[in-house]
Design a protein around this motif. Structure first.
Motif, PDB file in Angstrom:
ATOM      1  N   ASN A   1       0.823  -1.210   0.000  1.00  0.00           N
ATOM      2  CA  ASN A   1       0.000   0.000   0.000  1.00  0.00           C
ATOM      3  C   ASN A   1       0.855   1.257   0.000  1.00  0.00           C
ATOM      4  O   ASN A   1       0.472   2.266  -0.591  1.00  0.00           O
ATOM      5  CB  ASN A   1      -0.953   0.003   1.195  1.00  0.00           C
ATOM      6  CG  ASN A   1      -2.074  -0.991   1.006  1.00  0.00           C
ATOM      7  OD1 ASN A   1      -2.406  -1.361  -0.105  1.00  0.00           O
ATOM      8  ND2 ASN A   1      -2.638  -1.434   2.112  1.00  0.00           N
ATOM      9  N   LYS A   2       2.001   1.219   0.655  1.00  0.00           N
ATOM     10  CA  LYS A   2       2.918   2.367   0.625  1.00  0.00           C
ATOM     11  C   LYS A   2       3.628   2.468  -0.726  1.00  0.00           C
ATOM     12  O   LYS A   2       3.807   3.566  -1.259  1.00  0.00           O
ATOM     13  CB  LYS A   2       3.975   2.237   1.731  1.00  0.00           C
ATOM     14  CG  LYS A   2       3.466   2.545   3.101  1.00  0.00           C
ATOM     15  CD  LYS A   2       4.612   2.450   4.101  1.00  0.00           C
ATOM     16  CE  LYS A   2       4.177   2.826   5.493  1.00  0.00           C
ATOM     17  NZ  LYS A   2       5.305   2.767   6.450  1.00  0.00           N
ATOM     18  N   ALA A   3       4.036   1.321  -1.260  1.00  0.00           N
ATOM     19  CA  ALA A   3       4.791   1.316  -2.515  1.00  0.00           C
ATOM     20  C   ALA A   3       3.925   1.691  -3.714  1.00  0.00           C
ATOM     21  O   ALA A   3       4.407   2.315  -4.664  1.00  0.00           O
ATOM     22  CB  ALA A   3       5.419  -0.065  -2.734  1.00  0.00           C
ATOM     23  N   VAL A   4       2.651   1.295  -3.677  1.00  0.00           N
ATOM     24  CA  VAL A   4       1.733   1.548  -4.793  1.00  0.00           C
ATOM     25  C   VAL A   4       0.457   2.167  -4.206  1.00  0.00           C
ATOM     26  O   VAL A   4      -0.531   1.477  -3.980  1.00  0.00           O
ATOM     27  CB  VAL A   4       1.407   0.248  -5.566  1.00  0.00           C
ATOM     28  CG1 VAL A   4       0.576   0.564  -6.803  1.00  0.00           C
ATOM     29  CG2 VAL A   4       2.666  -0.503  -5.958  1.00  0.00           C
ATOM     30  N   PRO A   5       0.474   3.463  -3.964  1.00  0.00           N
ATOM     31  CA  PRO A   5      -0.654   4.105  -3.281  1.00  0.00           C
ATOM     32  C   PRO A   5      -1.879   4.268  -4.176  1.00  0.00           C
ATOM     33  O   PRO A   5      -1.769   4.311  -5.400  1.00  0.00           O
ATOM     34  CB  PRO A   5      -0.091   5.475  -2.889  1.00  0.00           C
ATOM     35  CG  PRO A   5       0.950   5.745  -3.919  1.00  0.00           C
ATOM     36  CD  PRO A   5       1.556   4.401  -4.249  1.00  0.00           C
ATOM     37  N   GLU A   6      -3.014   4.353  -3.519  1.00  0.00           N
ATOM     38  CA  GLU A   6      -4.258   4.681  -4.226  1.00  0.00           C
ATOM     39  C   GLU A   6      -4.352   6.181  -4.436  1.00  0.00           C
ATOM     40  O   GLU A   6      -3.619   6.959  -3.823  1.00  0.00           O
ATOM     41  CB  GLU A   6      -5.459   4.193  -3.412  1.00  0.00           C
ATOM     42  CG  GLU A   6      -5.555   2.693  -3.353  1.00  0.00           C
ATOM     43  CD  GLU A   6      -6.799   2.213  -2.628  1.00  0.00           C
ATOM     44  OE1 GLU A   6      -7.761   2.983  -2.486  1.00  0.00           O
ATOM     45  OE2 GLU A   6      -6.782   1.044  -2.201  1.00  0.00           O
ATOM     46  N   ASN A   7      -5.268   6.576  -5.303  1.00  0.00           N
ATOM     47  CA  ASN A   7      -5.588   7.992  -5.555  1.00  0.00           C
ATOM     48  C   ASN A   7      -4.420   8.802  -6.087  1.00  0.00           C
ATOM     49  O   ASN A   7      -4.372  10.015  -5.892  1.00  0.00           O
ATOM     50  CB  ASN A   7      -6.151   8.649  -4.285  1.00  0.00           C
ATOM     51  CG  ASN A   7      -7.441   8.009  -3.852  1.00  0.00           C
ATOM     52  OD1 ASN A   7      -8.362   7.867  -4.643  1.00  0.00           O
ATOM     53  ND2 ASN A   7      -7.500   7.579  -2.600  1.00  0.00           N
ATOM     54  N   ASP A   8      -3.494   8.143  -6.771  1.00  0.00           N
ATOM     55  CA  ASP A   8      -2.414   8.894  -7.409  1.00  0.00           C
ATOM     56  C   ASP A   8      -3.024   9.664  -8.578  1.00  0.00           C
ATOM     57  O   ASP A   8      -3.650   9.074  -9.458  1.00  0.00           O
ATOM     58  CB  ASP A   8      -1.335   7.924  -7.898  1.00  0.00           C
ATOM     59  CG  ASP A   8      -0.100   8.627  -8.439  1.00  0.00           C
ATOM     60  OD1 ASP A   8      -0.256   9.623  -9.189  1.00  0.00           O
ATOM     61  OD2 ASP A   8       1.012   8.182  -8.128  1.00  0.00           O
ATOM     62  N   PRO A   9      -2.856  10.973  -8.628  1.00  0.00           N
ATOM     63  CA  PRO A   9      -3.488  11.763  -9.691  1.00  0.00           C
ATOM     64  C   PRO A   9      -2.953  11.447 -11.086  1.00  0.00           C
ATOM     65  O   PRO A   9      -3.587  11.811 -12.080  1.00  0.00           O
ATOM     66  CB  PRO A   9      -3.186  13.209  -9.298  1.00  0.00           C
ATOM     67  CG  PRO A   9      -2.020  13.133  -8.383  1.00  0.00           C
ATOM     68  CD  PRO A   9      -2.088  11.799  -7.703  1.00  0.00           C
ATOM     69  N   ASP A  10      -1.830  10.755 -11.168  1.00  0.00           N
ATOM     70  CA  ASP A  10      -1.281  10.416 -12.480  1.00  0.00           C
ATOM     71  C   ASP A  10      -1.912   9.164 -13.091  1.00  0.00           C
ATOM     72  O   ASP A  10      -1.718   8.891 -14.273  1.00  0.00           O
ATOM     73  CB  ASP A  10       0.235  10.227 -12.383  1.00  0.00           C
ATOM     74  CG  ASP A  10       0.959  11.537 -12.096  1.00  0.00           C
ATOM     75  OD1 ASP A  10       0.451  12.606 -12.504  1.00  0.00           O
ATOM     76  OD2 ASP A  10       2.024  11.491 -11.462  1.00  0.00           O
ATOM     77  N   TYR A  11      -2.660   8.378 -12.311  1.00  0.00           N
ATOM     78  CA  TYR A  11      -3.328   7.200 -12.864  1.00  0.00           C
ATOM     79  C   TYR A  11      -4.416   7.634 -13.836  1.00  0.00           C
ATOM     80  O   TYR A  11      -5.210   8.528 -13.535  1.00  0.00           O
ATOM     81  CB  TYR A  11      -3.985   6.345 -11.779  1.00  0.00           C
ATOM     82  CG  TYR A  11      -3.052   5.690 -10.797  1.00  0.00           C
ATOM     83  CD1 TYR A  11      -1.794   5.235 -11.170  1.00  0.00           C
ATOM     84  CD2 TYR A  11      -3.449   5.480  -9.484  1.00  0.00           C
ATOM     85  CE1 TYR A  11      -0.951   4.614 -10.265  1.00  0.00           C
ATOM     86  CE2 TYR A  11      -2.623   4.855  -8.563  1.00  0.00           C
ATOM     87  CZ  TYR A  11      -1.375   4.426  -8.962  1.00  0.00           C
ATOM     88  OH  TYR A  11      -0.557   3.812  -8.062  1.00  0.00           O
ATOM     89  N   ILE A  12      -4.457   7.005 -14.975  1.00  0.00           N
ATOM     90  CA  ILE A  12      -5.507   7.251 -15.957  1.00  0.00           C
ATOM     91  C   ILE A  12      -6.602   6.195 -15.822  1.00  0.00           C
ATOM     92  O   ILE A  12      -7.780   6.483 -15.918  1.00  0.00           O
ATOM     93  CB  ILE A  12      -4.917   7.248 -17.386  1.00  0.00           C
ATOM     94  CG1 ILE A  12      -3.901   8.381 -17.518  1.00  0.00           C
ATOM     95  CG2 ILE A  12      -6.019   7.374 -18.426  1.00  0.00           C
ATOM     96  CD1 ILE A  12      -3.067   8.318 -18.785  1.00  0.00           C
ATOM     97  N   HIS A  13      -6.190   4.954 -15.553  1.00  0.00           N
ATOM     98  CA  HIS A  13      -7.126   3.830 -15.447  1.00  0.00           C
ATOM     99  C   HIS A  13      -7.728   3.805 -14.038  1.00  0.00           C
ATOM    100  O   HIS A  13      -7.132   3.284 -13.099  1.00  0.00           O
ATOM    101  CB  HIS A  13      -6.385   2.516 -15.738  1.00  0.00           C
ATOM    102  CG  HIS A  13      -7.253   1.303 -15.646  1.00  0.00           C
ATOM    103  ND1 HIS A  13      -8.153   0.966 -16.620  1.00  0.00           N
ATOM    104  CD2 HIS A  13      -7.339   0.349 -14.689  1.00  0.00           C
ATOM    105  CE1 HIS A  13      -8.765  -0.156 -16.274  1.00  0.00           C
ATOM    106  NE2 HIS A  13      -8.294  -0.547 -15.104  1.00  0.00           N
ATOM    107  N   ASP A  14      -8.920   4.384 -13.896  1.00  0.00           N
ATOM    108  CA  ASP A  14      -9.561   4.425 -12.583  1.00  0.00           C
ATOM    109  C   ASP A  14     -11.069   4.189 -12.674  1.00  0.00           C
ATOM    110  O   ASP A  14     -11.816   4.532 -11.763  1.00  0.00           O
ATOM    111  CB  ASP A  14      -9.274   5.749 -11.882  1.00  0.00           C
ATOM    112  CG  ASP A  14      -9.816   6.949 -12.636  1.00  0.00           C
ATOM    113  OD1 ASP A  14     -10.408   6.784 -13.718  1.00  0.00           O
ATOM    114  OD2 ASP A  14      -9.648   8.073 -12.117  1.00  0.00           O
ATOM    115  N   THR A  15     -11.502   3.583 -13.767  1.00  0.00           N
ATOM    116  CA  THR A  15     -12.923   3.369 -14.018  1.00  0.00           C
ATOM    117  C   THR A  15     -13.603   2.586 -12.902  1.00  0.00           C
ATOM    118  O   THR A  15     -14.746   2.868 -12.552  1.00  0.00           O
ATOM    119  CB  THR A  15     -13.113   2.613 -15.358  1.00  0.00           C
ATOM    120  OG1 THR A  15     -12.415   3.324 -16.366  1.00  0.00           O
ATOM    121  CG2 THR A  15     -14.571   2.493 -15.724  1.00  0.00           C
TER     122      THR A  15
END
Length: 141
Positions: free
Chosen positions: A70-84
């Motif tokens: 969870n620390k290494a790959v956080p949620e809600n990163d604004p750079d993610y495009i795939h969030d459907t």
């Protein structure tokens, strides 16, 4: 003579985290006891959950795995495009890519040749991942 046993199983939905599934894998292959020397391959048919082998005795290891990823790959990163499908969707795919979709274990005298402290983990990376399908194949002589 070469023997091949294959079984597809569906694991019930599990909460997000790292879950020991060694018994489910072993119990699914009725012919495992017939193999003296061989290999067992376990493959997950999903892109937002993964498999790995690690500590099977102390549950704090599994909690620490969840904390680390969870620390290494956080949620809600604004750079993610795939969030459907939600804020856990893209991080789940990345975690699954890091850990992998399969594990391979030697078979010796009809048993998985795991070390004393090793177990097979289902790594559920989604908050609500649903049931997970595994294809388990064992072969050998």
């Amino acid at each position: 003579m070469m023997k091949i046993h294959q079984q597809t199983i569906t694991l019930p939905e599990k909460k997000r985290g790292f879950h020991l599934i060694t018994k489910e894998v072993i119990n699914s292959l009725q012919g495992l006891h017939e193999i003296r020397a061989g290999v067992c391959h376990v493959f997950i048919q999903h892109t937002s959950a993964s498999l790995c082998i690690n500590e099977n005795a102390d549950a704090t290891v599994r909690r620490d795995f969840e904390m680390y990823f969870n620390k290494a790959v956080p949620e809600n990163d604004p750079d993610y495009i795939h969030d459907t499908e939600g804020s856990d969707d893209m991080p789940a795919h990345l975690k699954a890519a890091l850990l992998g979709s399969s594990v391979t274990i030697p078979v010796s005298n009809g048993r998985l040749a795991l070390g004393m402290w090793q177990g097979i983990y289902l790594c559920e990376h989604r908050n609500y991942g649903g049931r997970r399908n595994l294809v388990i194949t064992a072969w050998g002589e």
